[in-house]
Structure formats: C-alpha cells, structure tokens
Write a protein that holds these residues in place. Structure first.
Motif, short mmCIF file in Angstrom:
data_model
loop_
_atom_site.label_atom_id
_atom_site.label_comp_id
_atom_site.label_asym_id
_atom_site.label_seq_id
_atom_site.Cartn_x
_atom_site.Cartn_y
_atom_site.Cartn_z
N ILE B 28 -41.36 14.62 37.60
CA ILE B 28 -40.26 15.16 38.41
C ILE B 28 -39.11 15.72 37.55
CG2 ILE B 28 -40.70 13.94 40.58
CD1 ILE B 28 -38.53 11.96 39.85
N ILE B 29 -39.00 15.20 36.33
CA ILE B 29 -37.97 15.74 35.42
C ILE B 29 -38.31 17.20 35.07
CG2 ILE B 29 -37.05 15.59 33.05
CD1 ILE B 29 -35.88 13.39 34.56
N ILE B 30 -39.60 17.46 34.80
CA ILE B 30 -40.01 18.82 34.47
C ILE B 30 -39.96 19.71 35.72
CG2 ILE B 30 -41.92 20.28 33.61
CD1 ILE B 30 -42.78 17.89 31.89
N LEU B 31 -40.22 19.09 36.86
CA LEU B 31 -40.19 19.84 38.12
C LEU B 31 -38.79 20.39 38.41
CD1 LEU B 31 -42.32 20.42 40.29
CD2 LEU B 31 -41.49 18.44 41.57
N PHE B 32 -37.75 19.66 37.96
CA PHE B 32 -36.38 20.06 38.29
C PHE B 32 -36.04 21.48 37.82
CE2 PHE B 32 -31.88 20.17 36.89
CZ PHE B 32 -31.27 20.19 38.12
N PRO B 33 -36.14 21.79 36.49
CA PRO B 33 -35.82 23.17 36.10
C PRO B 33 -36.83 24.18 36.66
CG PRO B 33 -36.61 21.91 34.20
CD PRO B 33 -36.46 20.94 35.32
N THR B 34 -38.09 23.72 36.88
CA THR B 34 -39.09 24.63 37.46
C THR B 34 -38.65 25.04 38.87
OG1 THR B 34 -40.73 23.32 36.27
CG2 THR B 34 -41.59 24.89 37.89
N LEU B 35 -38.24 24.04 39.66
CA LEU B 35 -37.80 24.34 41.03
C LEU B 35 -36.54 25.20 41.05
CD1 LEU B 35 -38.43 21.03 43.01
CD2 LEU B 35 -39.59 23.21 43.31
N LEU B 36 -35.65 24.97 40.06
CA LEU B 36 -34.43 25.80 39.98
C LEU B 36 -34.83 27.27 39.84
CD1 LEU B 36 -31.99 23.97 37.50
CD2 LEU B 36 -31.70 24.23 39.95
N CYS B 37 -35.83 27.53 38.97
CA CYS B 37 -36.29 28.91 38.75
C CYS B 37 -36.86 29.48 40.05
CB CYS B 37 -37.37 28.95 37.66
SG CYS B 37 -36.74 28.60 36.03
N ILE B 38 -37.65 28.66 40.76
CA ILE B 38 -38.29 29.15 41.99
C ILE B 38 -37.23 29.39 43.08
CG2 ILE B 38 -39.92 28.55 43.85
CD1 ILE B 38 -41.47 26.92 41.64
N ILE B 39 -36.37 28.40 43.28
CA ILE B 39 -35.38 28.49 44.37
C ILE B 39 -34.42 29.67 44.16
CG2 ILE B 39 -33.37 27.31 45.40
CD1 ILE B 39 -34.95 24.68 44.95
N ASN B 41 -35.01 32.15 42.23
CA ASN B 41 -35.83 33.32 41.91
C ASN B 41 -35.40 33.97 40.59
OD1 ASN B 41 -37.83 35.18 42.33
ND2 ASN B 41 -36.53 36.58 43.54
N VAL B 42 -35.40 33.16 39.55
CA VAL B 42 -34.93 33.66 38.25
C VAL B 42 -35.72 32.98 37.13
CG1 VAL B 42 -33.11 31.90 38.02
CG2 VAL B 42 -32.80 34.10 36.94
N LEU B 43 -35.87 33.70 36.02
CA LEU B 43 -36.52 33.09 34.85
C LEU B 43 -35.45 32.79 33.80
CD1 LEU B 43 -39.71 35.29 34.39
CD2 LEU B 43 -39.65 32.85 34.96
N PRO B 44 -35.68 31.81 32.94
CA PRO B 44 -34.68 31.58 31.89
C PRO B 44 -34.59 32.77 30.95
CG PRO B 44 -36.58 30.11 31.61
CD PRO B 44 -36.81 30.87 32.87
N ASN B 45 -33.47 32.88 30.25
CA ASN B 45 -33.31 33.87 29.20
C ASN B 45 -34.09 33.34 28.00
OD1 ASN B 45 -32.36 35.11 26.84
ND2 ASN B 45 -30.38 35.58 27.79
N PHE B 46 -35.29 33.94 27.77
CA PHE B 46 -36.20 33.34 26.78
C PHE B 46 -35.65 33.39 25.35
CE2 PHE B 46 -39.11 33.84 30.38
CZ PHE B 46 -39.66 32.55 30.40
#
Lengths: 244, 224
Positions: B28-39, B41-46
């Motif tokens: 669930i810790i990894i899910l948190f930033p993943t869900l932020l990206c989905i919700i 609708n943005v990708l991190p600045n790689f």
C-alpha cells in the motif's frame, strides 16, 4: 481532477494507510499481551510498561509533529503526515523532500502547485525508504535465528553481545552530543548546549534512580526516563538563551 | 519440552504475521504515489525523479541495510516488524523498548524481553500515530505553538535529553564495557568535523561493531 497539496482524496488515502499501520501495532500489542498472560507474567508489569511507554512517547511524538508542520509549507499536510507516521524519521524525510524539491528547482518554503512536482516528491520520498520495508520481512527471522544459535553456543556471551550492541548505540549518540564543542575555540559556545542538556538529563535520571529505591518513591521508576527527557528539553530553553 | 514448543510457536507466528503485515504495508505504500499519478492523471518528472533518487538512494539504502542488521537483534522480532514500518527507531522506538525492558527487569535475549519490547514499541507507535492525528486535525491553532521560537531549543535538544537519561542507566550497569566505546566515539566526533547530526546514523553501526569487538576481547580475557 484538479490538484491541490491538501486535496481531500490525498487525505483519504493517507488515512487508510495510517489505519493499516495502526492496525498492525494493535495486532502485535494484543498478541504480546495474550502471550504474556499465557506465560504467567505479572499483569501489573505489563500495565506499567504500557503506561510508561505511552508517557515517554509524548515529547518525541510532538517533535515529530514539528517536522510535519515544517514540511507542510511546501508539501501540504497529508504527505508529511504520511511520511512521518510511516517509516520516516524527520532527518531522513526533510532531506529527501529537499533533494527532490531542489531537483525540481523548487524550495521548501513555497507550496507546490503542479501535480507533476508533487508526485515526483512523493516517489522520491517513498522509494528512498523502501529498503527497510523490503528487507525486514525477509531478514528478521534469519537474523533472529543467528542470535539463537549464538545463544546455544554460549549464553553468557550472547547476553554480553546484546549489552555491547546497546552500549555501541548509546556511545555513538554520546559522541554526537559533543560533536560541536570545538566551536568554543572560535568563541562560539553553542556546541555546549547539547552537552549541558545531556548532563542535566543524566543527573535528573540518576537522582530519580536513587530516589526510586526508597520506600514511597518506587513509582518514580516508571516515570524516570520521561521526566529526565522533559526536564532536559525544558532546560534546553534557558541553556540556549544563555549560550546561544 | 511442551514449554519449548509453545515458545517456538509464538515466535514463529510473530515471524509469519510480521511478514504478512510487512509485505501488505509495503504494497500500500507503493500504491500511494501510483494512485496519485492515476487520480491526478500525471507522471512524475523523470529527470527530477532520477536526480532526487541519485541524491538519496545510495546513502539511505546503504544505511537502511546496515540498520536492519544493527537494530533487529536489539528490537526483537515483534519490535523489529513494527519499528521498520513506523520508523523513528533510534530517537524513539529503541530507547522506549530499552527503558521498558530495564524497568521490567527482563533480558532482551529472553521471550519475556521479546514480549515487553513488542508491547513498548506497539504502544509507542500507537501513541505517536494518535498524537500526529490530533496535531494534523488541529494544525492551524497548533502551528504557532509548535513553531514558537521559545520552544524551538527544546525540540532541537530532544536527542541529548533522551540519551542523557538512557546513557546514565546503561553506562552505570556496564561501566567496564562502556569505557572504550564512549571514549572512542567522543574522540572521533570531536576530532572529525564531518561527524555530526547528519552522520550519527552511520556511526551507530560502526560503534556497535567496535563495542562488540571490545566486548569479545574483554570477555575472553575475563574482564567482563
């Protein structure tokens, strides 16, 4: 969905994770108490452990809260709340957030407005701390088995080994307390602030330890460490204004 | 025999449940930033992500790895599974467990020690979480108090205040063992400017290894 660092959906996600972590602590607490009962351990001892652990935790927990407030300027409240409640420690999280914000060309005193920047910081902070979470479930049993083997070979050495580990940790922090004393050669006496706080707390603890051996003061034993911690922290205020 | 089997089964169940909880929380810790990206609708600045990770990963993963080998034997099984999820080990969980075991008069190497350590760390984790929840709910009125310049030195000196109290208990119980590591760490921290609040975390395992070697020599020579 329009982004904000304090968007309710972020709070909901954080609350779910924190509830899970709280659930783990409650689960292990109940399990340990049950086992203590099975083993016939004194319940008064268990009760006193619970009370003194709770009291001892208050001051350090408030200092963690100070970290949440410090990071909330740029990251909002939800992300620092999560990071400092789960795994994080203030020193690590502040540095991880600062490095990520630096890489984005942002500062820690400006609120993030771009979702891209926010998720980048969230990923850096999350991936940075994962090692403990990945390896603890894999290695804990192996490490504990190694300690058991050591105990079977030589019980006395196993006990000394354990004391040596504790003493090693305490020695490192003792060294840290003195790390800035040489600043005094440049006329800066702030390096003595932690030293004086350390000794103030040590003296309070020693006095409480002696008192708690006398009749009528035995209860002090349960509160000696929290009292010495609070007195030390409180004395840091006048000591800092004197030497700072 | 029966007693031994029960003890084994308790510890085994702690390991089993610790693994289940640990891996679930990792998920669930990894899910948190993943869900932020989905919700959102943005990708991190790689580019920034890469730079940020290069700045923190080598150091924190190396320290994290060493910390596991240093702290797991001290925390006990239950305490380790909890502490590596809730964090703040050296400045809160471990001192709390040490103080609890010392007061309860139990050795860390026994099952009683394991139980007391787990209870202390679980209570400490619960209280910390609750205090932070209360603080977050009342963050607006609390911010000026927590940021107050009057209180700032008190929070800044938490570690010296904590280890002053803890140190006096452990040093007085292990005076012979304490002399060499305490003297060595004092010399190193005073003489080497790079050793400070940022590097004390690295010095804990170093100091632990040195103290174990010193303890072994003293034990072999019959000094302790």
């Amino acid at each position: 969905m329009e982004f904000s660092v304090n968007h309710p959906i972020i709070f909901v996600m954080v609350a779910v994770i924190i509830l899970a972590v709280l659930g783990q602590s409650v689960f292990f607490l109940i399990r340990a108490i049950k086992r203590a009962k099975e083993k016939g351990m004194e319940m008064a001892k268990i009760k006193s452990t619970i009370i003194s652990a709770a009291i001892f935790t208050i001051a350090p927990a408030i200092s963690i809260l100070v970290g949440v407030v410090a990071l909330s300027k740029s990251l909002g409240i939800a992300l620092p709340w999560l990071r400092l409640s789960v795994i994080g420690s203030l020193s690590y999280e502040s540095i991880a957030a600062e490095r990520a914000l630096e890489a984005l060309g942002l500062g820690t005193d400006i609120t993030i407005t771009a979702p891209e920047a926010f998720v980048t910081v969230a990923w850096v902070m999350t991936l940075g701390i994962l090692i403990g979470l990945i390896l603890t479930p894999i290695l804990t049993k192996k490490i504990q088995s190694g300690m058991k083997t050591l105990e079977k070979k030589d019980k006395r050495w196993r006990e000394i080994f354990q004391d040596a580990m504790f003493m090693g940790m305490i020695s490192a922090f003792l060294g840290f307390v003195f790390c800035d004393v040489t600043l005094a050669f440049k006329g800066d006496f702030t390096g003595f602030i932690p030293v004086l706080v350390f000794f103030a707390s040590a003296i309070v603890m020693a006095v409480l330890g002696i008192l708690s051996k006398k009749n009528g003061f035995k209860w002090l034993k349960d509160y000696a460490l929290p009292i010495s911690l609070i007195v030390g922290m409180a004395l840091a205020i006048p000591i800092t204004s004197w030497l700072g | 025999m029966k007693r031994e089997r029960r003890q084994l089964s308790y510890l085994d169940s702690v390991h089993r449940d610790g693994r289940v909880w640990g891996f679930s929380i990792l998920g669930i810790i990894i899910l948190f930033p993943t869900l932020l990206c989905i919700i959102f609708n943005v990708l991190p600045n790689f580019t920034a992500l890469g730079k940020g990770l290069i700045a923190v990963l080598p150091m924190y993963w190396a320290v994290g790895l060493v910390e596991i080998f240093t702290y797991v034997p001290m925390l006990g099984a239950g305490g380790a599974y909890l502490s590596f999820v809730t964090g703040n080990i050296s400045n809160l969980k471990l001192p709390c467990a040490l103080d609890a075991m010392e007061k309860a008069g139990v050795k860390a190497t026994t099952e009683e020690g394991e139980i007391i350590s787990t209870i202390a760390i679980a209570v400490s984790s619960i209280v910390t979480t609750i205090i932070i929840i209360i603080g977050v709910c009342a963050i607006v009125p609390l911010t000026p108090v927590l940021n107050s310049p009057v209180l700032e030195p008190a929070f800044k000196q938490l570690i010296p205040a904590l280890f002053g109290g803890l140190g006096v208990v452990f040093v007085s119980k292990n005076v012979k063992l304490a002399i060499v590591p305490c003297a060595l760490m004092l010399i190193l921290f005073i003489a080497i400017p790079a050793l400070n609040s940022g590097t004390v975390g690295i010095m804990v395992p170093v100091s632990v290894v040195i103290t174990i070697i010193v303890a072994r020599i003293m034990y072999k020579k019959g000094i302790i």
